[in-house]
Every structure is written in structure tokens, then in C-alpha cells.
Design a protein around this motif. Structure first.
Motif, short mmCIF file in Angstrom:
data_model
loop_
_atom_site.label_atom_id
_atom_site.label_comp_id
_atom_site.label_asym_id
_atom_site.label_seq_id
_atom_site.Cartn_x
_atom_site.Cartn_y
_atom_site.Cartn_z
N LYS A 141 0.83 -1.21 0.00
CA LYS A 141 0.00 0.00 0.00
C LYS A 141 0.86 1.25 0.00
CE LYS A 141 -3.66 0.33 2.56
NZ LYS A 141 -4.38 0.34 3.86
N SER A 142 1.95 1.22 0.79
CA SER A 142 2.77 2.43 0.92
C SER A 142 3.48 2.76 -0.38
CB SER A 142 3.78 2.27 2.06
OG SER A 142 4.89 1.53 1.61
N LYS A 143 3.59 1.81 -1.27
CA LYS A 143 4.21 2.08 -2.57
C LYS A 143 3.17 2.61 -3.57
CE LYS A 143 8.34 0.16 -1.75
NZ LYS A 143 9.65 0.74 -1.92
N GLY A 144 1.95 2.73 -3.10
CA GLY A 144 0.93 3.27 -3.97
C GLY A 144 0.42 2.28 -5.01
N ILE A 145 0.58 1.00 -4.70
CA ILE A 145 0.14 -0.03 -5.65
C ILE A 145 -1.15 -0.66 -5.16
CG2 ILE A 145 0.73 -2.32 -6.54
CD1 ILE A 145 3.63 -1.45 -6.40
N ASP A 314 -6.15 2.91 -14.06
CA ASP A 314 -5.87 4.13 -14.81
C ASP A 314 -5.76 5.38 -13.95
OD1 ASP A 314 -5.81 2.73 -17.22
OD2 ASP A 314 -7.99 2.72 -17.29
N GLN A 315 -5.95 5.19 -12.66
CA GLN A 315 -5.82 6.35 -11.78
C GLN A 315 -4.36 6.51 -11.37
OE1 GLN A 315 -8.44 5.55 -8.54
NE2 GLN A 315 -10.13 4.99 -9.89
N LYS A 316 -3.93 7.75 -11.25
CA LYS A 316 -2.52 7.96 -10.86
C LYS A 316 -2.34 7.81 -9.35
CE LYS A 316 -4.64 11.31 -12.81
NZ LYS A 316 -5.17 10.34 -13.73
N THR A 317 -3.36 8.21 -8.59
CA THR A 317 -3.25 8.02 -7.14
C THR A 317 -4.22 6.94 -6.68
OG1 THR A 317 -4.85 9.79 -6.87
CG2 THR A 317 -2.53 10.37 -6.61
N THR A 318 -3.72 6.07 -5.85
CA THR A 318 -4.55 4.98 -5.36
C THR A 318 -4.90 5.24 -3.90
OG1 THR A 318 -3.25 3.53 -6.74
CG2 THR A 318 -4.72 2.49 -5.16
N THR A 319 -6.17 5.44 -3.63
CA THR A 319 -6.60 5.47 -2.23
C THR A 319 -7.63 4.38 -2.06
OG1 THR A 319 -7.94 7.31 -2.98
CG2 THR A 319 -6.14 7.82 -1.48
N GLN A 320 -7.22 3.36 -1.33
CA GLN A 320 -8.12 2.22 -1.17
C GLN A 320 -8.77 2.26 0.20
OE1 GLN A 320 -5.16 -0.99 -2.51
NE2 GLN A 320 -7.13 -1.75 -3.16
N GLN A 321 -9.89 1.60 0.29
CA GLN A 321 -10.50 1.41 1.59
C GLN A 321 -11.15 0.03 1.60
OE1 GLN A 321 -13.78 4.09 2.02
NE2 GLN A 321 -13.72 4.64 -0.15
N LEU A 322 -11.54 -0.39 2.80
CA LEU A 322 -12.18 -1.69 2.94
C LEU A 322 -13.43 -1.71 2.08
CD1 LEU A 322 -12.15 -4.42 4.23
CD2 LEU A 322 -13.44 -3.48 6.15
N ASN A 323 -13.47 -2.63 1.16
CA ASN A 323 -14.56 -2.69 0.22
C ASN A 323 -14.79 -4.15 -0.10
OD1 ASN A 323 -16.44 -2.27 -1.74
ND2 ASN A 323 -14.98 -1.57 -3.29
N LYS A 324 -15.76 -4.73 0.57
CA LYS A 324 -15.95 -6.19 0.44
C LYS A 324 -16.98 -6.53 -0.61
CE LYS A 324 -15.04 -7.54 5.23
NZ LYS A 324 -15.58 -8.45 6.26
N LYS A 325 -16.65 -7.49 -1.43
CA LYS A 325 -17.64 -8.03 -2.35
C LYS A 325 -17.84 -9.49 -1.96
CE LYS A 325 -16.21 -4.74 -5.79
NZ LYS A 325 -15.25 -4.46 -6.85
N ASN B 3 3.79 7.05 -0.08
CA ASN B 3 2.88 6.63 -1.14
C ASN B 3 3.52 6.79 -2.53
OD1 ASN B 3 0.33 5.39 -1.42
ND2 ASN B 3 -0.43 7.23 -2.43
N LYS B 4 4.85 6.76 -2.56
CA LYS B 4 5.57 6.89 -3.83
C LYS B 4 6.78 5.98 -3.78
CE LYS B 4 5.35 8.99 -7.43
NZ LYS B 4 5.03 8.10 -8.55
N LYS B 5 7.26 5.58 -4.92
CA LYS B 5 8.43 4.73 -4.92
C LYS B 5 9.71 5.55 -4.78
CE LYS B 5 6.08 1.38 -7.74
NZ LYS B 5 5.75 1.14 -9.14
N THR B 6 10.64 5.04 -4.03
CA THR B 6 11.92 5.72 -3.83
C THR B 6 12.88 5.38 -4.96
OG1 THR B 6 11.60 5.42 -1.46
CG2 THR B 6 13.79 6.05 -2.19
#
Lengths: 337, 337
Positions: A141-145, A314-325, B3-6
DNA sequence: TACTTTTGGTTAATCGATTAAGCAAATATA
DNA sequence: TATATTTGCTTAATCGATTAACCAAAAGTA
């Protein structure tokens, strides 16, 4: 006969134009003449040109690679999920890198590192039985992936999750066994620290209560749910003063182990003891008696997991949250109950 | 929380040195002072630096990615080969991309394209049943990428091949059945255009001859060897005027299909008809009766395939030739014969 | 005719890591 | 003291594809 990879430069050289022109020609840029485009495409075909994905990926910051990590590819559940993920993602131009954790936390950490190293655009994973520490998943998550979990997931990670309703599945199984007249239902369970197994255990306990059945402590066990575990737990159950008249195993593998022991002990299934598994592995239809089980909609889960990733792609920033399917599972009644 | 790669640049910026110095510090270059190295490593750790493989791969021309293509990961044979390939290659710093052809030639071509596109350093593959045209495999060779085939391979491609001795395996099976007193042995075979299945058929025919047994035309069939194919062929055999007293199926799946039909028809196995499969899939021990089969040394084949790739890995020019590594298979006698 | 627009490209920078070549300062050697 | 060597870095080029910025020639317009 070149034995070498063709690059834009090679094509540019043949035509005495710049690589930029070649690149644009291949992408049908409007500022390149029809004549040049045709010439470029012809040479590209002749030289069997294939763009170097490393180069485009480096520049664009997208590798078009998605990492998938499963406990093991040999289980038909994971294999089917995998196949469907691959199908959906391939059709959108993504490639899939598959890694197996073999239920080991250490291997899982290594796998995450190599996936990150490979610059995957996202990770779809099902966690190992061993995994308790979530730090390595936080790293993703911290890598924005984007991280998508399925089957074995964790609420605390606050990412997307796709799975079936384990709690309800236990209810369905217990209801079915009660309908068949069983009163002493045992549960060969997975480890409680894994959410899905905990839910199956909770579902089992609550369902017993609903039917006013007594819950014997000896009737519930936790293990890795391998064939061997199934064998061992079944032997323990048979050694009890009051052995059960039905056994619900939280995996088909454990159920198979249990069945082997029952057959060895010449105990009639389902007459003396009814048996239910979980997962709808193909072998449940191959053995005698065939094993009643829960279908987990593997194909659909794979597809939804892939689509969930694509939503972030396709989004440049990823902000995820708990989202259950959560899908409703299906009870498949067979000979063993 | 970045939230970014180093990147190297980030580290260089913090220390006011060049990225070149950072790169060298991390690789312990002797021309960088101890002090700088320590400072760099500390910051790298703090920022959770992970080198971008795309960049190194682009520069070095090596992606450290190996493509593996199998007909399907759900068969336990391929799954085991896969797992062992992965194990060996991971330990040498390679990552594995897995693709499945689902026995389709079209899918196989697409897979090869995507693997080449991803700039894999090598491809390890087992061919789809459908595949007759070898052009797409030639393409791999023409790009100078090592190609290792296993199980389903083709002599004409002139590359490395790892497999078992199919011809001998058929002999082992027929010998065993003859020893058990069988005289009318049928063979549910694969398509002759696939080398391994052709060898199994040739072995079967020659073994019959060796034992002076008559070869009935009706006794040999060709198919995809799925469960369904096994069922269909078994039904055909039972409908003959002189049904066989033993059936040798070239895959465990086909054997399983045959067994299902035999059980449905209440024909005693092995008493009336003995049954032998091929592949030692786990389910052969799960069904009743357990199925006699041939073990294909999946783990070893995976390891050897990976090692064969590694032999080419460090050479800049790849010149391959037909180089077969053939393992002797092992007959595993169980209840069905 | 004088200016604008369009066409069809070219140049150069970029992505991030690596490395050959270079260079100033420190140290060693004669 | 003068020269050689070592140390510890920096500069710049490279991998291949892409693209913003630029430019010359051709075509269009007032």
C-alpha cells in the motif's frame, strides 16, 4: 535469421528517418504521412518488430504486469481463480506474474519483494495460513500499488476484498445436516486467526445454537486442513466417548483425509457418519462416496478480482478502503451426507 | 507514508551526492568511502528503497524474467513442475511468469507474443495438444531467446527437451498387465501428432508384439484424453464383440473417465477389466479402486528444466540444438490392476 | 505579395539504474 | 620537491520507446 531483437532504431535506419517518426507511424499519429506509415509498417513486419515493453514501461511508469500470489496453484480453486484473473487481465493488455507462498509467511514476504521489484502495477493475493503480521502487505500500500485480496483476506488492511459468505455457508451446512437427522455435528476447522476460518467456526457454533444442539469442545479443532490434518482429526473424533454422527470439514482436503480414515475403519458414510467438505475440488466427485461440499464460485471471484484491479489501473493516485464483495456460496449435496 | 516509490535520485538528493555514487555505494564499489556507503544504506533503508528492475533490465538487456507456458496449471503434474521451476529460478534471482494455453494453439501464440513483449530472458514450455505448426516456436529462437521444452516437445525445433521415456513406459505397463495374465489389452491414446503420445502408442504396439499378442484395430484410439474422452472410449470398448480384459489409458484423466463407466456398468475392476493410467495424479490414490499409473518425476523435470535454462542464462549468444534429457519413468502398481 | 496555417517530420528530454571516463584532492613514492 | 598513485567522487552516455517542443517546407488566405 537475425537472431537479434528489432528496435525502432533498426527500422529508422532502413528508412533514414528518426526513431520518433517510426514510433509515431506505428501509433498512427496524424502528423505522419500515409506513405511513411505504410513503409514503416512494412519494414516492422518484415523485421518482426515487437516493442520493448521494458522501455515503454520505464517511461510511462506502468509495467502492464499484475502480480498474483496464492498459497498454491495446485488446488483447483486457486487454479480456477488464476485462470479467470489471467483471462480478464490479458484481454486488457496486462500480463500476470504468478507466485506461490506454499502457506509460508517467509515465502510470502519474498514474493511481495520480488513483485514490487518487478514493478507490477498491482497485486492480487490470497494470504498464507501462517500469515498474522500484515507489515509486508502494508508495504504494498505504501508504494501506492493497488492491492486486492480474495478468499483469505484481512479487514485491517483496508483494501478491496472478494470472497464468499463463510458464516452463512456454515449455517447452510449445519441446516442440511440437521435436516438429515444429525444431532452430533463436529467441525474440523482452520486456524481462527484467518478470518474466513474464524467465520466458518462462528457460523458453525451459531448454527448449532440455533438448532438447540449442544456444542462439545472436543468437536471443534483447528489445523492447516491438509489431507493429513483431516486424517488426524478424524481419528481423534472417532476415539471420543461420544463420536459425532456428522463431520463438517472446512476444506475438501481435510474431508478427504477424514473419509480415508472412515473407510479404513469400515464406518459407513453417510449412514453412521455423514461428511461435508468445503471448496468443491474436483476430487470430491471422484471418490466413493462423492463428498457434499460448498462451491466457492472460483471463476467469478477471479473475474471480480481482476475487474477490481482494473478500476484502479488508470488512476494515478490509489486510495483504497475496505470494500468487500461477498458472494453467496452454494451447497452441493452429494452421497456423503 | 510517502505513497511513492523511492529512486536513487531521492537518496542522492538527501545526501547531496550524485546518483552514480549512490548506485555504487549500494553495490559496495571499492571507490566509495565507508562513510558514504553507510549513510547511503541508512537512507535507503529508511526510505524503503527497492531498485527499479525495469531500469536495470532495460540497460543490461536482461529482465530476470523467465516465461513458463503450460497447457494448464490445474493438472498436478504441471503444477508440480511449475513449483520446482519457480523454486530453482527464484533462488538464482529470476522471476517466473506463468501462462496457460488451455490446449489451444491460438492462445499459445498469444502467450508467446506477450512473453516476448515482456522481454523474458527465456521460455520453458510444454506444448498444447492442438499444436502442429511450429512457426511461433521458431520465432522464439529467432529472437535469440533460449527455449526449453518439457513433456510435450518436438524434435524438429532442435532445442533442449526434458521428459520421460514414453516408449519404455508403455512396455512397462504392458509387461505388467501380461504378468497379471491379461491377453486383450486396449489403449486409450493421445493424438499421434504429439510425440509423447505417438511414443506411447508405438511402445504399446511393440510390447504387444513382443508378447505375441494380437493387435486389434478397435483397441487403439486417439483423443484429447480428458475425463470425457476416457468415458467415451471406454464405452466404445465395452460395445465391442470382444471387449478387452485390460485398458491402458495414456492419461490419468482418461483412466478416471474409463473407471467411472466401468463402475456404472458394474464391471469388476481389476477382476474383469484391469485399468492403468498415466501421470500419477493425486486423485489416482483417492478413487476406489486406486489406479495403477506411471510416475513422471514432475519435480525433477521442473528442476532440470530450470537448470537447463540457467546454463544459457549468462551467455550472450544462444545456439541451441536438440538435446534430450530423458528420465526413466516408474510404474506404480495399485488396486486397479 | 505577405502573412497564416498545415504538413511532415526532427531534436532533445525523459523514465531509473548502471558504468566508462574523467578529475580534483589526498596520499605515497623517488 | 616533484611526480605517481590512490581515493572518492562527478559527468555523461546508455538501454528503447515516447512525446513535448521545435522547425522548414508546402499550401492556403487576405
Amino acid at each position: 535469421m537475425s537472431n537479434k531483437k528489432t528496435t525502432l532504431k533498426d527500422i529508422a535506419g532502413k528508412l533514414n528517418i528518426s526513431t520518433a517518426a517510426v514510433s509515431k507511424a506505428l501509433r498512427n499519429d496524424s502528423r505522419i504521412s500515409k506513405k511513411t506509415k505504410e513503409a514503416v509498417k512494412k519494414i516492422a513486419k518484415d523485421l518482426d518488430y515487437q516493442p520493448n515493453n521494458l522501455a515503454s514501461a520505464l517511461r510511462s511508469g506502468k509495467s502492464n504486469l499484475v502480480g498474483v500470489m496464492v498459497p498454491s496453484t495446485s488446488s483447483s480453486y486457486f487454479s480456477s481463480v488464476l485462470q479467470n484473473i489471467e483471462e480478464v487481465l490479458n484481454s486488457k493488455g496486462y500480463n500476470v506474474i504468478v507466485t506461490q507462498s506454499n502457506e509460508s509467511y517467509t515465502k510470502e514476504c519474498n514474493n511481495i519483494d520480488t513483485l514490487l521489484f518487478t514493478q507490477v502495477d498491482g497485486i492480487i493475493a490470497s494470504m498464507a495460513n501462517e500469515t498474522i503480521d500484515l507489515n509486508y502487505f502494508e508495504k504494498i500500500k505504501s508504494k501506492g500499488i493497488p492491492l486486492i485480496l480474495f478468499d483469505r483476506g484481512e479487514n485491517n488492511l483496508n483494501v478491496d476484498y472478494i470472497g464468499i459468505n463463510d458464516y452463512d455457508s456454515s449455517h447452510m451446512i449445519v441446516n442440511h445436516l440437521v435436516q438429515e437427522g444429525r444431532k452430533n455435528i463436529a467441525h474440523i476447522g482452520g486456524f481462527k486467526h484467518t478470518r474466513i476460518f474464524n467465520n466458518r467456526i462462528r457460523g458453525y457454533i451459531d448454527a448449532l445454537q440455533k438448532h438447540k444442539l449442544t456444542l462439545f469442545d472436543d468437536y471443534v479443532s483447528e489445523s492447516n486442513l491438509t489431507i493429513e490434518d483431516g486424517r488426524a482429526q478424524m481419528k481423534k473424533l472417532l476415539a471420543l466417548k461420544n463420536p459425532p454422527d456428522a463431520v463438517y470439514a472446512a476444506s475438501d482436503y481435510a474431508a478427504l483425509g477424514a473419509l480415508q480414515v472412515l473407510k479404513e475403519e469400515k464406518i459407513a458414510v453417510p449412514k453412521t457418519i455423514a461428511l461435508v467438505g468445503f471448496g468443491n475440488e474436483p476430487f470430491t466427485t471422484m471418490v466413493t462416496p462423492t463428498i457434499t461440499t460448498i462451491d466457492q464460485h472460483s471463476a467469478e471471484i477471479g473475474k471480480i478480482a481482476a475487474q477490481t484491479f482494473l478500476e484502479y489501473a488508470d488512476q494515478k493516485t490509489t486510495t483504497q478502503q475496505l470494500n468487500k464483495k461477498i458472494l453467496e456460496a452454494k451447497l452441493i449435496v452429494r452421497e456423503s451426507s
